[in-house]
Write an enzyme that holds these catalytic residues in place. Structure first.
Site, mmCIF file in Angstrom:
data_model
loop_
_atom_site.group_PDB
_atom_site.id
_atom_site.type_symbol
_atom_site.label_atom_id
_atom_site.label_comp_id
_atom_site.label_asym_id
_atom_site.label_seq_id
_atom_site.Cartn_x
_atom_site.Cartn_y
_atom_site.Cartn_z
ATOM 1 N N SER A 62 0.836 -1.211 0.000
ATOM 2 C CA SER A 62 0.000 0.000 0.000
ATOM 3 C C SER A 62 0.861 1.247 0.000
ATOM 4 C CB SER A 62 -0.922 0.001 1.234
ATOM 5 O OG SER A 62 -0.175 0.298 2.400
ATOM 6 N N LYS B 14 5.301 0.836 9.491
ATOM 7 C CA LYS B 14 5.078 2.246 9.806
ATOM 8 C C LYS B 14 6.355 2.810 10.428
ATOM 9 C CE LYS B 14 0.647 1.737 8.824
ATOM 10 N NZ LYS B 14 0.041 2.279 7.590
ATOM 11 N N SER C 72 -2.931 6.966 5.874
ATOM 12 C CA SER C 72 -2.293 5.867 6.597
ATOM 13 C C SER C 72 -3.199 5.384 7.724
ATOM 14 C CB SER C 72 -0.947 6.323 7.178
ATOM 15 O OG SER C 72 -0.399 5.328 8.014
ATOM 16 N N SER D 119 0.827 3.746 2.218
ATOM 17 C CA SER D 119 0.796 4.450 3.504
ATOM 18 C C SER D 119 2.150 5.018 3.918
ATOM 19 C CB SER D 119 0.282 3.527 4.605
ATOM 20 O OG SER D 119 1.218 2.514 4.893
#
Length: 273
Positions: A87, A144, A231, A89
Protein backbone atom coordinates in the site's frame (compact mmCIF):
# COMPACT_ATOMS: atom_id res chain seq x y z
CA UNK A 1 -6.29 -22.85 9.67
CA UNK A 2 -4.00 -20.29 7.99
CA UNK A 3 -0.31 -21.13 8.32
CA UNK A 4 2.31 -18.42 7.97
CA UNK A 5 5.62 -19.02 6.23
CA UNK A 6 7.73 -19.70 9.37
CA UNK A 7 5.18 -22.27 10.56
CA UNK A 8 5.19 -24.02 7.18
CA UNK A 9 9.00 -24.05 7.13
CA UNK A 10 9.18 -25.37 10.69
CA UNK A 11 6.75 -28.20 9.87
CA UNK A 12 8.74 -29.01 6.72
CA UNK A 13 11.99 -29.05 8.72
CA UNK A 14 10.51 -31.41 11.32
CA UNK A 15 9.11 -33.80 8.70
CA UNK A 16 12.23 -33.93 6.51
CA UNK A 17 14.48 -34.17 9.58
CA UNK A 18 12.47 -37.07 11.01
CA UNK A 19 12.58 -38.95 7.69
CA UNK A 20 16.34 -38.44 7.42
CA UNK A 21 16.86 -39.51 11.05
CA UNK A 22 14.67 -42.61 10.73
CA UNK A 23 16.60 -43.63 7.65
CA UNK A 24 19.93 -43.17 9.42
CA UNK A 25 18.87 -45.08 12.54
CA UNK A 26 16.52 -47.78 11.18
CA UNK A 27 16.04 -48.07 7.45
CA UNK A 28 19.63 -47.69 6.21
CA UNK A 29 21.01 -50.33 8.66
CA UNK A 30 18.19 -52.67 7.60
CA UNK A 31 19.09 -52.16 3.93
CA UNK A 32 22.76 -52.83 4.64
CA UNK A 33 21.87 -55.99 6.58
CA UNK A 34 19.78 -57.33 3.67
CA UNK A 35 22.58 -56.48 1.24
CA UNK A 36 25.13 -58.27 3.47
CA UNK A 37 22.99 -61.42 3.62
CA UNK A 38 22.50 -61.40 -0.14
CA UNK A 39 26.23 -60.95 -0.68
CA UNK A 40 27.06 -63.79 1.70
CA UNK A 41 24.70 -66.15 -0.10
CA UNK A 42 26.43 -65.30 -3.39
CA UNK A 43 25.04 -64.67 -6.84
CA UNK A 44 24.42 -60.93 -6.33
CA UNK A 45 25.59 -58.62 -9.09
CA UNK A 46 27.05 -55.18 -8.43
CA UNK A 47 23.93 -53.61 -9.95
CA UNK A 48 21.67 -55.60 -7.61
CA UNK A 49 23.86 -54.72 -4.62
CA UNK A 50 23.70 -51.03 -5.53
CA UNK A 51 19.92 -51.25 -5.81
CA UNK A 52 19.64 -52.91 -2.39
CA UNK A 53 21.62 -50.08 -0.77
CA UNK A 54 19.84 -47.31 -2.66
CA UNK A 55 17.93 -44.73 -0.62
CA UNK A 56 14.18 -44.50 -1.24
CA UNK A 57 13.17 -41.41 -3.20
CA UNK A 58 11.41 -39.93 -0.15
CA UNK A 59 14.58 -40.24 1.94
CA UNK A 60 16.70 -38.76 -0.84
CA UNK A 61 14.46 -35.72 -1.10
CA UNK A 62 14.33 -35.32 2.70
CA UNK A 63 18.14 -35.48 2.97
CA UNK A 64 18.52 -32.92 0.18
CA UNK A 65 15.90 -30.43 1.38
CA UNK A 66 16.41 -30.58 5.16
CA UNK A 67 19.60 -28.44 5.30
CA UNK A 68 18.16 -25.95 2.82
CA UNK A 69 14.98 -25.58 4.86
CA UNK A 70 16.99 -25.11 8.06
CA UNK A 71 19.17 -22.41 6.47
CA UNK A 72 16.14 -20.51 5.14
CA UNK A 73 14.33 -20.84 8.47
CA UNK A 74 17.32 -19.54 10.42
CA UNK A 75 17.93 -16.64 8.02
CA UNK A 76 14.29 -15.53 7.96
CA UNK A 77 13.69 -16.07 11.66
CA UNK A 78 16.82 -14.57 13.17
CA UNK A 79 18.65 -12.42 10.61
CA UNK A 80 16.91 -10.89 7.58
CA UNK A 81 13.44 -11.30 6.10
CA UNK A 82 12.09 -9.87 2.82
CA UNK A 83 8.74 -8.07 2.66
CA UNK A 84 6.70 -6.49 -0.12
CA UNK A 85 5.03 -3.09 0.27
CA UNK A 86 1.34 -3.51 -0.67
CA UNK A 87 0.00 0.00 0.00
CA UNK A 88 0.93 3.66 -0.23
CA UNK A 89 0.80 4.45 3.50
CA UNK A 90 4.58 5.02 3.65
CA UNK A 91 4.88 7.22 0.55
CA UNK A 92 7.30 8.87 -0.18
CA UNK A 93 9.74 6.70 1.82
CA UNK A 94 8.38 3.44 0.41
CA UNK A 95 6.38 2.96 -2.77
CA UNK A 96 3.81 0.35 -3.71
CA UNK A 97 5.73 -2.55 -5.23
CA UNK A 98 8.93 -2.03 -3.24
CA UNK A 99 10.54 -5.19 -1.89
CA UNK A 100 12.41 -4.47 1.32
CA UNK A 101 14.77 -6.23 3.71
CA UNK A 102 14.07 -6.21 7.44
CA UNK A 103 16.67 -6.71 10.16
CA UNK A 104 15.11 -9.37 12.42
CA UNK A 105 17.61 -9.27 15.31
CA UNK A 106 17.96 -5.54 15.93
CA UNK A 107 14.99 -5.57 18.36
CA UNK A 108 15.89 -8.94 19.88
CA UNK A 109 16.17 -12.56 18.77
CA UNK A 110 12.86 -14.43 18.88
CA UNK A 111 11.98 -18.06 18.42
CA UNK A 112 10.08 -18.68 15.17
CA UNK A 113 6.34 -19.36 15.22
CA UNK A 114 5.84 -18.62 18.94
CA UNK A 115 7.71 -15.26 18.64
CA UNK A 116 9.16 -15.50 22.15
CA UNK A 117 12.17 -13.24 22.69
CA UNK A 118 15.20 -15.19 23.91
CA UNK A 119 17.93 -12.53 23.55
CA UNK A 120 17.35 -8.80 24.00
CA UNK A 121 19.43 -6.92 21.39
CA UNK A 122 17.94 -3.44 21.55
CA UNK A 123 14.82 -1.29 21.46
CA UNK A 124 13.13 0.65 18.64
CA UNK A 125 14.34 4.22 18.30
CA UNK A 126 12.15 7.17 17.45
CA UNK A 127 12.15 7.52 13.67
CA UNK A 128 12.78 3.83 12.87
CA UNK A 129 10.78 2.29 10.04
CA UNK A 130 9.50 -0.89 11.65
CA UNK A 131 7.59 -3.97 10.54
CA UNK A 132 5.18 -5.38 13.10
CA UNK A 133 2.21 -7.69 13.40
CA UNK A 134 -1.02 -5.70 13.24
CA UNK A 135 -2.52 -5.73 16.76
CA UNK A 136 -6.06 -6.28 15.46
CA UNK A 137 -4.97 -9.25 13.32
CA UNK A 138 -1.46 -10.57 14.12
CA UNK A 139 -1.45 -12.66 10.93
CA UNK A 140 -1.06 -9.40 8.96
CA UNK A 141 2.24 -7.51 8.82
CA UNK A 142 2.24 -3.70 8.85
CA UNK A 143 5.07 -1.24 8.27
CA UNK A 144 5.08 2.25 9.81
CA UNK A 145 7.44 4.73 11.41
CA UNK A 146 8.06 4.63 15.16
CA UNK A 147 6.81 7.96 16.52
CA UNK A 148 6.11 7.31 20.19
CA UNK A 149 8.19 5.33 22.70
CA UNK A 150 6.97 3.82 25.98
CA UNK A 151 5.89 6.57 28.38
CA UNK A 152 5.67 9.29 25.68
CA UNK A 153 2.81 11.74 25.35
CA UNK A 154 2.15 11.96 21.61
CA UNK A 155 -0.01 14.67 20.08
CA UNK A 156 -1.05 15.20 16.48
CA UNK A 157 -2.47 18.61 15.62
CA UNK A 158 -2.51 20.63 12.40
CA UNK A 159 -0.40 18.02 10.51
CA UNK A 160 2.31 18.21 13.19
CA UNK A 161 3.50 15.59 15.67
CA UNK A 162 4.07 16.69 19.26
CA UNK A 163 6.35 14.59 21.45
CA UNK A 164 5.92 15.33 25.16
CA UNK A 165 4.54 18.76 24.32
CA UNK A 166 7.23 19.74 21.80
CA UNK A 167 6.43 20.00 18.07
CA UNK A 168 8.51 17.87 15.70
CA UNK A 169 10.19 20.30 13.24
CA UNK A 170 8.97 20.26 9.63
CA UNK A 171 10.05 22.04 6.47
CA UNK A 172 7.89 22.35 3.35
CA UNK A 173 9.77 21.35 0.19
CA UNK A 174 6.99 21.86 -2.33
CA UNK A 175 3.99 20.17 -3.96
CA UNK A 176 3.92 16.39 -4.25
CA UNK A 177 2.33 14.49 -7.13
CA UNK A 178 3.20 11.32 -8.99
CA UNK A 179 1.10 9.89 -11.80
CA UNK A 180 1.52 6.34 -10.53
CA UNK A 181 0.43 7.28 -6.98
CA UNK A 182 -2.03 10.18 -7.41
CA UNK A 183 -2.86 12.17 -4.30
CA UNK A 184 -4.81 15.40 -4.06
CA UNK A 185 -3.47 18.41 -5.96
CA UNK A 186 -2.77 20.12 -2.64
CA UNK A 187 -0.41 17.38 -1.42
CA UNK A 188 2.84 18.75 -0.01
CA UNK A 189 6.23 17.11 0.37
CA UNK A 190 7.87 17.97 3.68
CA UNK A 191 11.00 17.10 5.62
CA UNK A 192 10.36 15.98 9.18
CA UNK A 193 13.09 15.84 11.83
CA UNK A 194 12.11 13.06 14.19
CA UNK A 195 14.55 11.56 16.67
CA UNK A 196 18.16 11.68 15.48
CA UNK A 197 17.38 11.79 11.77
CA UNK A 198 15.18 13.31 9.14
CA UNK A 199 12.88 11.87 6.49
CA UNK A 200 10.29 12.97 3.98
CA UNK A 201 6.54 12.90 4.57
CA UNK A 202 3.49 13.80 2.48
CA UNK A 203 0.57 15.77 3.87
CA UNK A 204 -2.61 17.08 2.28
CA UNK A 205 -3.45 20.43 3.91
CA UNK A 206 -7.07 20.32 2.76
CA UNK A 207 -7.78 16.78 3.97
CA UNK A 208 -9.65 16.10 7.17
CA UNK A 209 -7.44 14.55 9.81
CA UNK A 210 -7.57 12.68 13.06
CA UNK A 211 -6.23 14.85 15.85
CA UNK A 212 -5.66 14.13 19.49
CA UNK A 213 -3.25 13.25 22.25
CA UNK A 214 -2.18 9.77 23.24
CA UNK A 215 -0.22 8.32 26.14
CA UNK A 216 2.01 5.41 25.11
CA UNK A 217 1.92 2.65 27.76
CA UNK A 218 5.05 0.84 28.88
CA UNK A 219 6.01 -1.94 26.49
CA UNK A 220 4.16 -0.32 23.56
CA UNK A 221 4.94 1.94 20.58
CA UNK A 222 3.00 4.55 18.64
CA UNK A 223 3.28 4.12 14.86
CA UNK A 224 2.43 6.45 11.98
CA UNK A 225 2.75 6.28 8.20
CA UNK A 226 4.72 8.89 6.25
CA UNK A 227 1.73 9.42 3.96
CA UNK A 228 0.06 11.14 6.89
CA UNK A 229 -3.46 11.61 5.56
CA UNK A 230 -3.67 8.17 3.94
CA UNK A 231 -2.29 5.87 6.60
CA UNK A 232 -4.17 3.45 8.83
CA UNK A 233 -2.00 3.68 11.92
CA UNK A 234 -1.93 4.15 15.70
CA UNK A 235 -4.16 7.22 15.45
CA UNK A 236 -6.99 4.85 14.51
CA UNK A 237 -6.34 1.50 16.22
CA UNK A 238 -3.94 2.25 19.06
CA UNK A 239 -0.42 1.31 20.06
CA UNK A 240 1.71 -1.71 19.11
CA UNK A 241 2.83 -4.13 21.85
CA UNK A 242 6.56 -4.84 21.98
CA UNK A 243 5.96 -8.55 21.34
CA UNK A 244 4.38 -7.69 17.95
CA UNK A 245 7.60 -6.17 16.60
CA UNK A 246 9.17 -8.04 13.69
CA UNK A 247 12.18 -5.91 12.81
CA UNK A 248 13.62 -2.73 11.34
CA UNK A 249 13.41 -2.07 7.59
CA UNK A 250 16.79 -1.04 6.20
CA UNK A 251 16.95 -1.45 2.40
CA UNK A 252 14.92 -1.67 -0.81
CA UNK A 253 16.32 -4.69 -2.67
CA UNK A 254 13.82 -4.63 -5.56
CA UNK A 255 11.05 -2.36 -6.83
CA UNK A 256 8.53 -3.57 -9.39
CA UNK A 257 5.68 -1.44 -10.72
CA UNK A 258 3.57 -2.66 -13.62
CA UNK A 259 2.39 0.81 -14.62
CA UNK A 260 6.00 1.94 -15.01
CA UNK A 261 7.11 -0.97 -17.14
CA UNK A 262 8.51 -3.29 -14.49
CA UNK A 263 11.71 -2.83 -12.49
CA UNK A 264 12.43 0.64 -11.05
CA UNK A 265 16.20 0.44 -11.19
CA UNK A 266 17.02 3.64 -9.30
CA UNK A 267 15.25 2.35 -6.17
CA UNK A 268 17.25 -0.88 -5.94
CA UNK A 269 19.71 -0.75 -3.05
CA UNK A 270 18.19 2.41 -1.59
CA UNK A 271 18.56 2.62 2.16
CA UNK A 272 15.44 3.29 4.23
CA UNK A 273 15.68 6.40 6.38
Amino acid sequence: MNLDFPTVMLIAAVITGMIWALDAWLWAPARREVAARKTASGGVSKADLKELNKEPVLVEYARSFFPIIIIVLVLRSFLVEPFRIPSGSMIPTLMVGDFILVNKFVYGIRLPVINKKIIDMGKPQRGDVAVFRYPKDPSVDYIKRVVGLPGDRIGYFNKTIYVNGKPVPQEIIGPYFQDEHPLSQSAELRIERLGNGEHQIVVEPGASLVEGQYIVPEGHYFMMGDNRDRSNDSRFWGVVPEENLVGKAFMVWMSWQWDQGGVIWDRIGESIQ
